[in-house]
Design a protein around this motif. Structure first.
Motif, PDB file in Angstrom:
ATOM      1  N   SER B 122       0.717  -1.070  -0.165  1.00 17.36           N
ATOM      2  CA  SER B 122       0.093  -0.161   0.040  1.00 17.36           C
ATOM      3  C   SER B 122       0.800   1.138  -0.068  1.00 17.36           C
ATOM      4  O   SER B 122       0.504   2.118  -0.696  1.00 17.36           O
ATOM      5  CB  SER B 122      -0.762  -0.002   1.201  1.00 17.36           C
ATOM      6  N   TRP B 123       1.919   1.127   0.486  1.00 21.73           N
ATOM      7  CA  TRP B 123       2.855   2.302   0.648  1.00 21.73           C
ATOM      8  C   TRP B 123       3.471   2.464  -0.739  1.00 21.73           C
ATOM      9  O   TRP B 123       3.804   3.573  -1.171  1.00 21.73           O
ATOM     10  CB  TRP B 123       3.995   2.188   1.539  1.00 21.73           C
ATOM     11  N   LEU B 124       3.664   1.371  -1.556  1.00 18.63           N
ATOM     12  CA  LEU B 124       4.334   1.589  -2.983  1.00 18.63           C
ATOM     13  C   LEU B 124       3.651   1.860  -4.076  1.00 18.63           C
ATOM     14  O   LEU B 124       3.766   2.228  -5.184  1.00 18.63           O
ATOM     15  CB  LEU B 124       4.884   0.166  -3.296  1.00 18.63           C
ATOM     16  N   VAL B 125       2.319   1.831  -3.771  1.00 17.30           N
ATOM     17  CA  VAL B 125       1.514   1.966  -4.924  1.00 17.30           C
ATOM     18  C   VAL B 125       0.441   3.469  -4.274  1.00 17.30           C
ATOM     19  O   VAL B 125       0.426   3.618  -3.432  1.00 17.30           O
ATOM     20  CB  VAL B 125       0.219   0.971  -5.244  1.00 17.30           C
ATOM     21  N   SER B 126      -0.460   3.791  -5.334  1.00 14.90           N
ATOM     22  CA  SER B 126      -1.182   4.899  -4.972  1.00 14.90           C
ATOM     23  C   SER B 126      -2.761   4.892  -5.618  1.00 14.90           C
ATOM     24  O   SER B 126      -2.954   3.965  -6.464  1.00 14.90           O
ATOM     25  CB  SER B 126      -0.481   6.179  -5.472  1.00 14.90           C
ATOM     26  N   GLY B 127      -3.341   5.871  -5.241  1.00 16.14           N
ATOM     27  CA  GLY B 127      -4.729   5.667  -5.546  1.00 16.14           C
ATOM     28  C   GLY B 127      -5.570   4.701  -5.075  1.00 16.14           C
ATOM     29  O   GLY B 127      -5.661   4.362  -4.164  1.00 16.14           O
ATOM     30  N   ALA B 128      -6.322   3.942  -6.151  1.00 15.42           N
ATOM     31  CA  ALA B 128      -7.245   2.988  -6.151  1.00 15.42           C
ATOM     32  C   ALA B 128      -6.515   1.849  -5.652  1.00 15.42           C
ATOM     33  O   ALA B 128      -6.795   1.251  -4.685  1.00 15.42           O
ATOM     34  CB  ALA B 128      -8.264   2.593  -7.295  1.00 15.42           C
ATOM     35  N   ALA B 129      -5.296   1.497  -6.062  1.00 16.21           N
ATOM     36  CA  ALA B 129      -4.616   0.416  -5.762  1.00 16.21           C
ATOM     37  C   ALA B 129      -4.115   0.448  -4.283  1.00 16.21           C
ATOM     38  O   ALA B 129      -4.144  -0.572  -3.481  1.00 16.21           O
ATOM     39  CB  ALA B 129      -3.310   0.286  -6.701  1.00 16.21           C
ATOM     40  N   GLU B 130      -4.011   1.605  -3.738  1.00 16.98           N
ATOM     41  CA  GLU B 130      -3.539   1.808  -2.377  1.00 16.98           C
ATOM     42  C   GLU B 130      -4.560   1.569  -1.564  1.00 16.98           C
ATOM     43  O   GLU B 130      -4.668   0.943  -0.533  1.00 16.98           O
ATOM     44  CB  GLU B 130      -3.078   3.329  -2.335  1.00 16.98           C
ATOM     45  N   SER B 131      -5.884   2.040  -1.900  1.00 16.45           N
ATOM     46  CA  SER B 131      -7.062   1.995  -1.082  1.00 16.45           C
ATOM     47  C   SER B 131      -7.449   0.432  -1.025  1.00 16.45           C
ATOM     48  O   SER B 131      -7.774  -0.145   0.068  1.00 16.45           O
ATOM     49  CB  SER B 131      -8.104   2.468  -1.713  1.00 16.45           C
ATOM     50  N   LEU B 132      -7.125  -0.374  -2.306  1.00 16.75           N
ATOM     51  CA  LEU B 132      -7.493  -1.838  -2.331  1.00 16.75           C
ATOM     52  C   LEU B 132      -6.437  -2.269  -1.416  1.00 16.75           C
ATOM     53  O   LEU B 132      -6.942  -3.446  -0.480  1.00 16.75           O
ATOM     54  CB  LEU B 132      -7.151  -2.218  -3.770  1.00 16.75           C
ATOM     55  N   MET B 133      -5.175  -2.218  -1.531  1.00 15.03           N
ATOM     56  CA  MET B 133      -4.215  -2.751  -0.184  1.00 15.03           C
ATOM     57  C   MET B 133      -4.575  -2.620   1.049  1.00 15.03           C
ATOM     58  O   MET B 133      -4.530  -3.453   1.843  1.00 15.03           O
ATOM     59  CB  MET B 133      -2.903  -2.321  -0.865  1.00 15.03           C
ATOM     60  N   ASN B 134      -4.706  -1.201   1.358  1.00 13.08           N
ATOM     61  CA  ASN B 134      -5.354  -1.082   2.667  1.00 13.08           C
ATOM     62  C   ASN B 134      -6.650  -1.697   3.118  1.00 13.08           C
ATOM     63  O   ASN B 134      -6.529  -2.387   4.170  1.00 13.08           O
ATOM     64  CB  ASN B 134      -5.575   0.530   2.961  1.00 13.08           C
ATOM     65  N   GLY B 135      -7.316  -1.782   2.252  1.00 13.20           N
ATOM     66  CA  GLY B 135      -8.676  -2.799   2.369  1.00 13.20           C
ATOM     67  C   GLY B 135      -8.229  -4.229   2.594  1.00 13.20           C
ATOM     68  O   GLY B 135      -8.773  -4.928   3.593  1.00 13.20           O
ATOM     69  N   LEU B 136      -7.309  -4.825   1.811  1.00 13.33           N
ATOM     70  CA  LEU B 136      -6.908  -6.063   2.187  1.00 13.33           C
ATOM     71  C   LEU B 136      -6.087  -6.251   3.462  1.00 13.33           C
ATOM     72  O   LEU B 136      -6.419  -7.243   4.043  1.00 13.33           O
ATOM     73  CB  LEU B 136      -5.739  -6.322   0.847  1.00 13.33           C
ATOM     74  N   VAL B 137      -5.567  -5.054   4.044  1.00 10.01           N
ATOM     75  CA  VAL B 137      -4.583  -5.333   5.110  1.00 10.01           C
ATOM     76  C   VAL B 137      -5.800  -5.477   6.134  1.00 10.01           C
ATOM     77  O   VAL B 137      -5.513  -6.364   7.174  1.00 10.01           O
ATOM     78  CB  VAL B 137      -4.099  -4.076   5.337  1.00 10.01           C
ATOM     79  N   PHE B 138      -6.797  -4.747   6.174  1.00  8.44           N
ATOM     80  CA  PHE B 138      -7.921  -4.770   7.073  1.00  8.44           C
ATOM     81  C   PHE B 138      -8.831  -6.279   7.134  1.00  8.44           C
ATOM     82  O   PHE B 138      -9.036  -6.704   8.168  1.00  8.44           O
ATOM     83  CB  PHE B 138      -8.936  -3.626   7.063  1.00  8.44           C
ATOM     84  N   VAL B 139      -8.651  -6.533   5.874  1.00 11.55           N
ATOM     85  CA  VAL B 139      -9.678  -7.964   5.617  1.00 11.55           C
ATOM     86  C   VAL B 139      -8.455  -9.088   6.328  1.00 11.55           C
ATOM     87  O   VAL B 139      -9.244 -10.015   6.891  1.00 11.55           O
ATOM     88  CB  VAL B 139      -9.707  -8.125   4.129  1.00 11.55           C
ATOM     89  N   GLY B 140      -7.335  -8.843   6.100  1.00 15.91           N
ATOM     90  CA  GLY B 140      -6.393  -9.777   6.714  1.00 15.91           C
ATOM     91  C   GLY B 140      -6.559  -9.966   8.024  1.00 15.91           C
ATOM     92  O   GLY B 140      -6.475 -10.891   8.784  1.00 15.91           O
ATOM     93  N   TYR B 141      -6.503  -8.595   8.806  1.00 15.56           N
ATOM     94  CA  TYR B 141      -6.489  -8.518  10.045  1.00 15.56           C
ATOM     95  C   TYR B 141      -7.837  -9.121  10.749  1.00 15.56           C
ATOM     96  O   TYR B 141      -7.922  -9.959  11.829  1.00 15.56           O
ATOM     97  CB  TYR B 141      -6.671  -7.119  10.442  1.00 15.56           C
TER      98      TYR B 141
END
Lengths: 535, 254
Positions: B122-141
């Motif tokens: 999520s740090w390496l990408v930006s925009g929608a991809a960053e939001s997607l990765m942040n969402g995946l982090v929460f899903v993983g948690y």
């Protein structure tokens, strides 16, 4: 239980207070740190650092609150207070309250312990109630039983009076019977079944006793007769037992002597066995020495065979030497003939030189006479030198021939000596062969002796073992004989005891007959009548 | 920028590394003095501080750096390698404590490893991809929380009470610290930019310390429960037992 819960509650309270204080101090530390970070920032970054500091503090507070939530999430104090209230209610007798928690820590263990304690108390109280009820029931049953016992006591008293009357009648009849009057009978008539049965049984007993006394009298007479006969028989048995004891004593004595002689025989057989083993040992040594002699003889045979071969070769070499010497003598003779020829030639040359001198003398007249004379002289000198050399050769040849003849004679003597030695060696070989054959025969004999000695030693040991066994059996026989003798003596003593008992029995039978005579038995009583023992 | 902070970046990393290194050494010495049963658990629990010490040393040396889109600064990948090691050690402790099925352990381990690397992504990408990765982090948690409070908790019911209690404490600690790390990742200068390097490193270092030292501390405090390797009867069976506990047992549970 309540004290333990209060103790745990206090401990948890201190623990929670300490943790909260630590979290507060830690958050304060970070706030100061972030404040310093903001205060040292350039003016254009102050706002951004302030936001960062606040965000960081918020995150740290959330984390610390979460940690506090872990610790306080279980609501330990509240759980302990509830647990304490339930313990007090249980103490007041409320055993049906709910004791459960969702916790999985030490508080849950306390809940479990309180539940177990509640169940145990409930069970104990229930058991006490049941026990109290049972005691009440037992008390009621015992009072009823007491009333029944009093009624039974009155009935028993009435029956007892009636029984006393019957007992008096029975006592009178029994006293008469005890005094020997077996003709007395009871005439009891009572409602008590047991006493009626006693009366009937008494009458039946006296009937049977009358029969038994009559039969006892008869038996006493028979015993008297039998005891007399037994006394006589026991005396005869005693005499026979004494004879048997004496015979057994003699057998025991003989067995002892036999044992002694067998022991001597065993000792001698042991000595024989030892001697046989010594012979076997000596024979083994002889066999060993014989083997050594045989080995030395074989070596002598090999040496003599080698010597014979060497003598054979010497004879052949000697013949070759004789032949060489003969050839040398023959060649010397041929040289002599050559020398004779040379000698003749030298004589002719000498004559020729003489003739030449003569011819030279004739020719002095001429010019060539001197030269011819010189040549003639030279030829003459040469002829003389040749003759001198031939004489030397001849002398040498004579020496050679003499030496050759001497050598031939010596060689012939050596040859004769060697042939004599060869004959001696051949004879020696024959003698050694004969010795070897004799040693083999001796070995065979020694082997046979050794085997015979071993067999004899084994036989001696077996014989010794057999004699030992026989000796042991003899000792056992002696011991048994002594036992039999002792038994015979015991039999004799027992016979005497039997005789004594027979005499005492005779006395007892007479006394019994006298006692039986005191009983008055009805004349109608038949002694042969069967006495029933079914009762 | 560095000279305007209270302490420089490398010094801050090295200071944090020294703190973890000191803790790791002390913990290792403490673990080696224990009996063989708890010693294995304690040595595994020593791995997180040791891994974080190495991580911060390598970060101080700028090893394996990548450029982060939001902050435009170089960020070392070693932090996420360190988190992977820490979470693997924690997963190993969970596995040895409550012995879940292999399938459950594999899924739990995958979720543990996935979340830090998704945060890095999520740090390496930006925009929608960053939001997607942040969402995946929460899903993983959330998935991890479900696995820890659901199937793994059921597996914990088959082991002794002491092990179950230790598992519950470690789980709660991990869930709190995990959430804190994810929040810090989102609000960091590499993502939303609500914090700067100094504040972010202080808060992350504190969270790392709480997690690494907390794991060892909880395992050390519950080492008595680790001497019993056999699974004891379940609490449900224990509740039906009418036998009265000995006073000494009650005291030890206090």
């Amino acid at each position: 239980m309540v004290n333990a819960i209060n103790r745990i509650r206090r401990r948890y309270s201190y623990k929670i207070s300490g943790i909260l204080a630590g979290i507060f101090l830690l958050t304060l530390f970070f706030a100061v740190l972030f404040g310093l970070h903001v205060s040292r920032s350039p003016p254009e970054e102050a706002a951004q650092r302030g936001i960062a500091a606040i965000t960081g503090l918020v995150v740290l507070m959330l984390l610390n609150l979460g940690l506090a939530g872990i610790i306080l999430g279980g609501n330990v104090a509240l759980s302990l207070r509830r647990l304490s209230n339930r313990a007090e209610r249980i103490g007041a007798g409320e055993f049906d309250i709910e004791i459960s928690t969702r916790r999985t820590d030490e508080i849950a263990d306390l809940y479990d312990s309180l539940r177990v304690m509640r169940n145990s108390l409930d069970t104990m109280v229930t058991d006490l109630d049941e026990t109290r009820k049972r005691i009440q029931e037992e008390r009621e049953r015992s009072e009823n039983a007491k009333e029944n016992a009093e009624r039974l006591t009155e009935q028993v008293q009435e029956q007892n009076d009636e029984l006393l009357k019957v007992a008096d009648q029975l006592s009178s009849a029994m006293a008469a019977s005890a005094n020997g009057d077996l003709e007395q009978r009871t005439t009891v008539s009572t409602e008590d079944k047991a006493m009626q049965e006693i009366s009937d049984s008494f009458n039946e007993m006296v009937d049977r006793l009358s029969i038994a006394v009559a039969r006892a009298k008869t038996s006493a007479e028979r015993i008297d007769e039998t005891s007399t006969t037994l006394d006589t028989s026991s005396q005869e048995i005693r005499r026979g037992s004494n004879d048997v004891a004496e015979a057994i004593q003699e057998i025991a004595h003989g067995a002892d002597e036999q044992t002694t002689e067998l022991n001597d025989a065993a000792s001698q057989i042991s000595q024989l066995s030892a001697s046989t083993e010594e012979v076997a040992s000596t024979t083994a040594e002889i066999a060993s020495q014989s083997a050594a002699v045989s080995r030395i003889t074989a070596e002598g045979q090999e040496i003599s065979a080698t010597t014979a071969d060497q003598i054979e070769q010497s004879v052949e070499r000697t013949a070759e030497v004789v032949e060489t010497v003969d050839t040398l003598v023959a060649e010397a003779e041929q040289i002599e003939s050559v020398i004779a020829t040379i000698d003749d030639i030298a004589d002719q040359i000498n004559i020729l030189a003489l003739n030449a001198n003569i011819e030279a003398a004739r020719a002095d007249v001429g010019a060539g006479g001197e030269g011819f004379e010189v040549v003639a002289n030279e030829v003459k000198e040469l002829a003389e030198e040749a003759m001198t050399g031939v004489e030397d050769i001849e002398t040498t040849l004579q020496h050679v021939r003499k030496r050759a003849k001497e050598t031939a004679a010596g060689v012939e003597e050596v040859d004769e000596t060697i042939r004599t030695a060869a004959s001696d060696v051949s004879e020696l070989q024959q003698r050694l062969n004969q010795i070897s054959n004799d040693i083999d025969a001796v070995d065979t004999s020694i082997q046979q002796i050794t085997e015979a000695a071993d067999e004899q030693a084994g036989t001696a040991q077996e014989l010794s073992s057999i004699v030992d066994n026989v000796s042991e059996i003899s000792e056992q026989t002696s011991n048994h004989t002594e036992d039999v003798s002792a038994t015979a003596q015991e039999v004799t003593a027992s016979t005497e005891t039997v005789a004594q008992l027979a005499r005492e029995l005779d006395g007892e039978a007479q006394e019994l007959a006298e006692i039986m005579g005191t009983f008055h038995v009805s004349q109608e009583t038949n002694p042969e009548m069967e006495v029933s023992t079914d009762d | 920028m560095t000279e305007q902070l209270l302490i420089g970046q490398s010094r801050l990393y090295l200071f944090t590394a020294g703190m973890f290194l000191l803790g790791a050494v002390l913990f290792a010495l403490l673990a080696l003095r224990q009996p063989s049963g708890p010693r294995r658990f304690l040595l595994i629990s020593t791995i997180p501080p040791a891994a974080m010490a190495i991580t911060y040393i390598l970060m101080a040396q700028d090893v394996a750096t990548v450029e982060v889109t939001a902050a435009g600064r170089q960020q070392s990948v070693m932090r996420f390698v360190g988190y992977t090691v820490v979470l693997s050690a924690l997963g190993l402790v969970f596995n040895r404590l409550v012995s879940p099925s292999r399938r459950l352990f594999a899924v739990l381990f995958a979720v543990f490893v996935f979340t830090p690397w998704a945060a890095l992504a999520s740090w390496l990408v930006s925009g929608a991809a960053e939001s997607l990765m942040n969402g995946l982090v929460f899903v993983g948690y959330l998935t991890g929380c479900y696995l820890l409070f659901g199937p793994t908790e059921r597996s914990a019911k088959t082991v002794s009470d002491g092990r179950r209690l230790l598992f519950a404490k470690l789980r709660n600690l991990f869930v709190i610290c995990w959430a804190a790390l994810i929040i810090q990742s989102v609000v960091s200068e590499q993502s939303l930019g609500l914090t700067n390097f100094f504040v972010g490193q202080i808060t992350v270092g504190y969270t790392d310390a709480v997690l690494a030292f907390g794991i060892f501390g909880l395992v050390y405090a519950g080492k008595n429960a680790l001497t019993d390797d056999s699974s004891t009867e379940s609490r449900q069976n224990k509740q039906t037992d009418n036998s009265i506990k000995e006073p000494t047992e009650l005291r030890t549970q206090d």
